[in-house]
Design a protein around this motif. Structure first.
Motif, PDB file in Angstrom:
ATOM      1  N   UNK A 114      31.852  14.181  11.206  1.00  0.00           N
ATOM      2  CA  UNK A 114      32.259  13.111  10.123  1.00  0.00           C
ATOM      3  C   UNK A 114      33.655  13.121   9.751  1.00  0.00           C
ATOM      4  N   UNK A 115      34.248  12.010   9.747  1.00  0.00           N
ATOM      5  CA  UNK A 115      35.779  11.935   9.332  1.00  0.00           C
ATOM      6  C   UNK A 115      35.945  11.364   8.277  1.00  0.00           C
ATOM      7  N   UNK A 116      36.919  11.605   7.212  1.00  0.00           N
ATOM      8  CA  UNK A 116      37.177  11.085   6.064  1.00  0.00           C
ATOM      9  C   UNK A 116      38.651  10.791   6.191  1.00  0.00           C
ATOM     10  N   UNK A 181      33.951   7.707   8.456  1.00  0.00           N
ATOM     11  CA  UNK A 181      33.140   7.347   7.053  1.00  0.00           C
ATOM     12  C   UNK A 181      34.267   6.635   6.376  1.00  0.00           C
ATOM     13  N   UNK A 182      34.253   5.357   6.016  1.00  0.00           N
ATOM     14  CA  UNK A 182      35.110   4.493   5.297  1.00  0.00           C
ATOM     15  C   UNK A 182      34.579   2.965   5.023  1.00  0.00           C
ATOM     16  N   UNK A 183      35.106   2.855   3.743  1.00  0.00           N
ATOM     17  CA  UNK A 183      34.714   1.299   3.391  1.00  0.00           C
ATOM     18  C   UNK A 183      35.746   0.469   3.554  1.00  0.00           C
ATOM     19  N   UNK A 184      36.496   0.637   4.413  1.00  0.00           N
ATOM     20  CA  UNK A 184      37.348  -0.236   4.964  1.00  0.00           C
ATOM     21  C   UNK A 184      37.046  -0.877   6.107  1.00  0.00           C
ATOM     22  N   UNK A 185      37.366  -2.284   6.643  1.00  0.00           N
ATOM     23  CA  UNK A 185      37.077  -2.794   7.885  1.00  0.00           C
ATOM     24  C   UNK A 185      37.799  -2.140   9.060  1.00  0.00           C
ATOM     25  N   UNK A 186      37.932  -0.940   9.033  1.00  0.00           N
ATOM     26  CA  UNK A 186      38.680  -0.343  10.127  1.00  0.00           C
ATOM     27  C   UNK A 186      38.141  -0.751  11.684  1.00  0.00           C
ATOM     28  N   UNK A 215      29.912   3.145   6.362  1.00  0.00           N
ATOM     29  CA  UNK A 215      30.297   3.030   5.139  1.00  0.00           C
ATOM     30  C   UNK A 215      30.224   4.606   4.480  1.00  0.00           C
ATOM     31  N   UNK A 216      31.235   4.733   3.495  1.00  0.00           N
ATOM     32  CA  UNK A 216      31.316   6.072   2.701  1.00  0.00           C
ATOM     33  C   UNK A 216      30.389   6.185   1.750  1.00  0.00           C
ATOM     34  N   UNK A 217      29.427   7.135   1.726  1.00  0.00           N
ATOM     35  CA  UNK A 217      28.484   7.380   0.681  1.00  0.00           C
ATOM     36  C   UNK A 217      28.955   8.429  -0.420  1.00  0.00           C
TER      37      UNK A 217
END
Length: 584
Positions: A114-116, A181-186, A215-217
């Motif tokens: 995973x990547x943040x 893992x991102x909540x942005x529309x990347x 999406x990030x949890x």
């Protein structure tokens, strides 16, 4: 084998400067102690020593760029040493953080990583994580933004961080499945990079890896929680201002979008409409284009400024929509609006919307041409019949350097109409060869047709061109017809065999056709990305067959003669033996 240098069954040991234990990879305590015991620097040399010690522990420090930013500012000044309160505070906070450095886990083959991602005004960061019973840190990466990098918008910073990680940690990206893992529309932005040319290049670089987006949890590990919450991207929650306008002239219709970021950075978008549209229809198109641009940059709160009274009042509910076409536009706008937390449409005076108005006028006049005829007289005829009579007199024509395009007669004829002649560079053979490749494909199909059924090539040419337009290209993934018109034409075989769309044909397909036209930009953008990746694969395949050759001082070499003007075929292609005296 030297027994004194061998150690078996050890539960703890130093390897490549790190402490490897059963728990994982730990920072070398001697390096940590050297940094903790270090007094505040008193000159530039001691600041360099400090930044070097921080870099040695960078993979364990989740916010390394933020800790060291005040120190690098001192090094940038170079001529003047100034250790201020900001540096003192950062130095002390760093020493406190070193007391609780995380233990890094080892990746497991077959398990995804995973990547943040994170970004601030001056730095970007990344955390590699593996998922066991809980998330365990594997690697931290930080980068201080320099020059143009600091002017990237929020999503561009996140994409740049991912590209930077793929460059520095390439073995991880090649060996493991990467889950961002991102909540942005990347992910959506990287697949639809029409908003920025650099995103196309980054998408090509990332296309060779197996990257997924989720999406990030909720984050439970303290080191990751500090990394995300303290270095987070706040731009999506900020309000973005978007100015839109339209222009309809006898030459065509155009729309423009001027988007201002929370830091007052400007993004310009100018689009020519390939169909005649009324002023209200063009205004709706500009509003929809503004929302699409805002979605691509990850905005959540948007305010749209328009100098048109009717669309602004209709979308706010003050005016009723009686026109059926405008109602379809309003429905498309409302559907797109659901992707945002807040969308406001506001009427502004035309004087406050001048920049967007000028862009719209420019977009309504854009036109492009392609020349393919090989004979100078036919070139003039082609330009007159298929360009000037259909689109008007162009400002310039672009062609390669063949004689039929550089003749005196054609040049004088173009000057008479005020047409400028531009030529593709000899040093860029990809541009010069596009027409030749198209002609070679046409001749190949014509030869096959004439060998089977005979007849005149002139009669077969329209059918051959139609077949080429309706054949999917490997590089783009779709047909040229689809890229131009947004949909596929019905071919004869579908009528005789009756394909699914023939059997389920609905006479009232206006809404579906309008949807295809709205999605055509996304289709073209994906084709560009796919074509760029296809060219990259071709380049890599070609480079595998290239035999590298290195020259050394003292070697004798020949110099290749480049043809300039009319050079005789009997002239030597090489000149003189030269001796290498220095290797740069």
């Amino acid at each position: 084998m030297n027994p004194q240098k061998c150690l078996f069954g050890a539960k703890r040991g130093c390897f490549l400067g790190y402490i490897v234990t059963e728990r994982g990879i730990e920072a070398n305590s001697s390096k940590v102690k050297a940094l903790q015991d270090m007094p505040p620097p008193r000159n530039l040399k001691e600041v360099q020593r400090l930044t070097g010690r921080i870099t040695a522990l960078s993979r364990f420090i989740s916010r390394m760029a933020d800790w060291s930013l005040p120190f690098f500012k001192i090094l940038r000044r170079a001529t003047k040493f100034q250790w201020d309160e900001e540096c003192d505070q950062a130095f002390e906070e760093l020493k406190v953080y070193l007391n609780s450095l995380p233990v890094l886990a080892k990746p497991v083959i077959g398990e995804p990583l995973r990547i943040y991602l994170s970004s601030t005004e001056h730095a970007v960061g990344l955390a590699f994580v593996r998922l066991d019973d809980e998330e365990q840190s594997v690697y931290f990466l930080s980068h201080i933004l320099k020059d143009a990098e600091s002017r990237y918008i929020g999503l561009e910073k996140l994409a740049f961080t991912l590209v930077l990680a793929a460059r520095r940690l390439r073995p991880y990206f090649l060996a493991y499945t990467i889950i961002v893992m991102t909540n942005s529309p990347l992910g959506r932005v990287l697949l639809n990079p029409e908003a920025s040319g650099r995103l196309i290049k980054w998408t090509t670089k990332l296309s060779k890896f197996n990257i997924q987006y989720q999406p990030r949890s909720v984050i439970k590990v303290q080191a990751l929680a500090d990394f995300i919450t303290e270095v987070q991207n706040l731009e999506p929650e900020a309000l973005r201002k978007i100015f839109v306008d339209r222009s309809s002239t006898r030459l065509g219709s155009g729309i423009s979008v001027l988007m201002l970021s929370p830091q007052e950075e400007r993004m310009h978008l100018s689009v020519r409409l390939d169909y005649r549209a009324t002023n209200n229809e063009a205004e709706y198109e500009s509003l929809i284009a503004g929302l699409q641009a805002a979605r691509h940059v990850g905005a959540n709160r948007v305010i749209l400024y328009s100098d048109s009274q009717l669309p602004a009042q209709q979308l706010s509910g003050a005016f009723e929509i009686n026109n059926a076409r405008l109602r379809l536009y309003a429905e498309a706008f409302d559907k797109l609006k659901t992707n945002f937390g807040e969308v406001v449409v506001q009427k502004v005076p035309r004087a406050e919307n001048q920049a967007a108005d000028e862009l719209a006028k420019l977009a309504s006049s854009i036109s492009s041409v392609v020349i393919q005829q090989p004979i100078e007289q036919m070139v003039k005829k082609f330009i007159w019949q298929h360009i000037i009579c259909r689109f008007g007199i162009p400002r310039c024509l672009v062609s390669d350097n063949e004689r039929q395009f550089i003749g005196q007669e054609l040049r004088e004829w173009c000057e008479g109409y005020g047409i400028q002649k531009h030529f593709t560079s000899v040093a860029y053979p990809q541009s010069n060869g596009q027409v030749e490749v198209a002609n070679r494909e046409i001749l190949r199909i014509l030869r096959v047709r004439l060998d089977h059924i005979g007849g005149s090539w002139v009669d077969e040419l329209p059918g051959v061109l139609w077949a080429i337009h309706k054949t999917p290209k490997e590089g783009a993934g779709v047909t040229p017809f689809h890229l131009v018109y947004g949909g596929e034409a019905v071919v004869p075989v579908e009528v005789s065999v009756e394909s699914d769309r023939i059997q389920s044909y609905d006479g009232d397909n206006v809404e579906r056709r309008l949807l295809e036209l709205d999605l055509i930009d996304a289709v073209r953008a994906k084709a560009v990305v796919r074509l760029t990746a296809y060219r990259q694969r071709m380049k890599q395949n070609y480079n595998r067959r290239v035999i590298p050759r290195a020259f050394h001082v003292g070697d004798l070499v020949w110099k290749k003669v480049k043809s300039i003007g009319d050079v005789s075929k009997l002239e030597a292609p090489w000149t003189w033996p030269f001796k290498v005296i220095e290797k740069l």
